[in-house]
Design a protein around this motif. Structure first.
Motif: not given
Length: 137
Positions: A97-101
């Motif tokens: 999720a951190r990578s997507v954001v």
């Protein structure tokens, strides 16, 4: 940024084995984010992303049972929802999720991501906006 570049960036930053896994992480993160933020903000965000990616936000934000202001949820519930949708454990889903954001932030212009951050609880914003290489204590 086009769809292939977006997914490739997610795959590389989240250290995923396949484009399919990057697609799943993107879908899980953005669907959950669309539940959490105001519908108008999700729609604005979707408009700046590749069409295929933005659809994950629009599909949830425009659902008839989705409140216009977003659903309040603690950071653990948010991350658990992402993990469930992605079929991953919570620690792995959090990194994804951190990578997507992070990639969403690079694909959008102006103060849009600042508005997304402001719409989140401090703890959730701190975790999601830590980046793919940052640490969260």
């Amino acid at each position: 940024m086009d769809h292939d570049t977006f997914i490739g960036q997610v795959q590389a930053r989240a250290h995923l084995d396949s484009r399919g896994a990057a697609e799943a992480a993107t879908r899980a993160t953005l669907e959950t984010l669309a539940e959490r933020i105001p519908a108008s903000l999700a729609d604005n965000l979707a408009a700046q992303l590749p069409r295929e990616v933005g659809e994950h936000l629009r599909r949830v934000a425009t659902a008839p049972d989705q409140p216009d202001t977003g659903v309040r949820m603690e950071y653990r519930e948010f991350l658990d929802r992402v993990a469930q949708r992605a079929g991953a454990d919570t620690a792995k889903a959090t990194h994804e999720a951190r990578s997507v954001v992070e990639v969403v932030g690079e694909a959008t212009e102006g103060s849009l991501m600042s508005k997304v951050r402001q719409s989140l609880d401090d703890e959730l914003a701190r975790i999601l906006f830590a980046g793919s290489t940052g640490s969260v204590s």
